[in-house]
Write a protein that holds these residues in place. Structure first.
Motif, short mmCIF file in Angstrom:
data_model
loop_
_atom_site.label_atom_id
_atom_site.label_comp_id
_atom_site.label_asym_id
_atom_site.label_seq_id
_atom_site.Cartn_x
_atom_site.Cartn_y
_atom_site.Cartn_z
N THR A 1 20.52 -31.39 11.49
CA THR A 1 19.45 -30.61 10.84
C THR A 1 19.06 -29.29 11.75
O THR A 1 18.71 -29.55 13.06
N LEU A 2 18.89 -28.25 11.15
CA LEU A 2 18.53 -27.14 11.82
C LEU A 2 17.02 -26.96 12.04
O LEU A 2 16.29 -27.00 10.95
N VAL A 3 16.51 -26.86 13.18
CA VAL A 3 15.20 -26.72 13.75
C VAL A 3 14.67 -25.41 13.59
O VAL A 3 15.15 -24.53 14.18
N ASN A 4 13.66 -25.09 12.62
CA ASN A 4 13.18 -23.75 12.70
C ASN A 4 11.68 -23.85 13.52
O ASN A 4 11.12 -24.72 13.68
N ALA A 5 11.37 -22.49 13.92
CA ALA A 5 10.20 -22.12 14.57
C ALA A 5 9.05 -22.82 13.65
O ALA A 5 9.00 -22.60 12.64
N VAL A 6 7.76 -23.09 14.42
CA VAL A 6 6.75 -23.39 13.73
C VAL A 6 6.34 -22.08 12.99
O VAL A 6 6.20 -21.13 13.34
N ASN A 7 5.71 -22.84 11.62
CA ASN A 7 5.50 -21.44 10.82
C ASN A 7 4.06 -21.29 10.68
O ASN A 7 3.04 -21.89 10.02
N ILE A 8 3.51 -20.27 11.71
CA ILE A 8 2.14 -19.85 12.00
C ILE A 8 1.83 -18.59 12.17
O ILE A 8 2.84 -18.08 12.63
N GLU A 9 0.71 -18.13 11.76
CA GLU A 9 0.33 -16.52 11.73
C GLU A 9 -0.67 -16.55 12.69
O GLU A 9 -1.69 -17.11 12.84
N ALA A 10 -0.55 -15.51 13.67
CA ALA A 10 -1.76 -15.48 14.92
C ALA A 10 -1.80 -13.78 15.07
O ALA A 10 -0.77 -13.23 15.28
N ARG A 11 -3.11 -13.29 15.53
CA ARG A 11 -3.09 -11.92 15.96
C ARG A 11 -4.58 -12.04 16.54
O ARG A 11 -5.49 -12.82 16.50
N LEU A 12 -4.54 -10.86 17.63
CA LEU A 12 -5.98 -11.03 18.26
C LEU A 12 -6.73 -9.53 17.96
O LEU A 12 -5.97 -8.40 17.87
N GLU A 13 -7.88 -9.53 17.62
CA GLU A 13 -8.54 -8.39 17.24
C GLU A 13 -9.58 -8.15 18.45
O GLU A 13 -10.30 -8.84 18.92
N GLY A 14 -9.88 -6.70 18.76
CA GLY A 14 -11.00 -6.25 19.33
C GLY A 14 -10.96 -4.90 19.39
O GLY A 14 -10.09 -4.16 18.84
N PRO A 15 -11.72 -4.18 20.14
CA PRO A 15 -12.01 -2.81 20.32
C PRO A 15 -10.87 -2.21 21.03
O PRO A 15 -10.27 -2.81 22.07
N GLU A 16 -10.65 -0.97 20.59
CA GLU A 16 -9.63 -0.04 21.24
C GLU A 16 -10.09 0.31 22.53
O GLU A 16 -9.25 0.55 23.50
N GLN A 17 -11.27 0.75 22.70
CA GLN A 17 -11.69 1.28 23.76
C GLN A 17 -13.03 0.72 24.17
O GLN A 17 -13.89 0.56 23.33
#
Length: 200
Positions: free
Chosen positions: A156-172
């Motif tokens: 069986t081929l193992v695929n990467a964990v299916n999860i979405e993630a991002r980091l939000e904050g001020p640009e300056q």
């Protein structure tokens, strides 16, 4: 004297014919009884492990193990033993194993009989690598003292964990100014994910 000699010769000839007839009769009966008995050759025994082609690491997986005796003789004893891949956690099976989580005592198996073992568990593995399960089906045919076996495996081929993630904050921001960053993560799959860790 000649008359007695001829009489003994005739008796010996008839006795010889009688013994030959008895031998032929016994041979014919033996062939009829034993020659017609079905024979075992080991070429009609089935053992297969069916696995999913691919699975997401950490998700639930089902292994299907099929065994069959298509030989003309019964097996007085039979068993299945599996070797799970690294990262597999056993959850349940039908039927239940004899001991531990990987040995099933199937008992006697009549000619033409077959069965299936369903095993469920969680599989964790490195992405894009194949995970292999293997097994052996051991059986002892009737009138045989030796052990015979069939082996099988599945990948069986193992695929990467299916999860979405991002980091939000001020640009300056100003030096020394307090600010806030927000980590947003989501599981778009259908399986629950366990033991997650966020490292910033």
């Amino acid at each position: 004297f000649d008359h007695r000699t001829r009489r003994w010769q005739r008796m010996l000839i008839w006795l010889l014919f009688f013994l030959v007839a008895v031998f032929v009769g016994v041979a014919a009966v033996s062939w009829y009884i034993w020659g017609r008995q079905p024979s075992f050759n080991g070429e009609n025994v089935t053992f297969e492990i069916t696995v999913p082609e691919q699975v997401t690491s950490g998700s639930l997986i089902t292994y299907s193990v099929r065994y069959a005796n298509q030989e003309p003789v019964s097996f007085r004893k039979s068993e299945v033993e599996l070797r799970y891949p690294s990262g597999f956690t056993f959850v349940s099976s039908e039927p239940k194993p004899l001991s531990g989580s990987n040995l099933w005592d199937l008992g006697s198996l009549s000619a033409g009989k077959e069965g299936t073992i369903e095993v469920q568990g969680y599989l964790v593995g490195r992405p894009e690598l194949e995970s292999t399960i293997s097994g052996v089906f051991r059986y002892w045919p009737a009138n045989f003292s030796s052990e015979f076996s069939e082996v099988s495996s599945g990948q069986t081929l193992v695929n990467a964990v299916n999860i979405e993630a991002r980091l939000e904050g001020p640009e300056q921001i100003l030096a020394g100014q307090k600010t806030t960053y927000t980590a947003i993560y989501n599981n778009p799959g259908t399986e629950a994910l366990k033991d997650l860790r966020l490292e910033v």
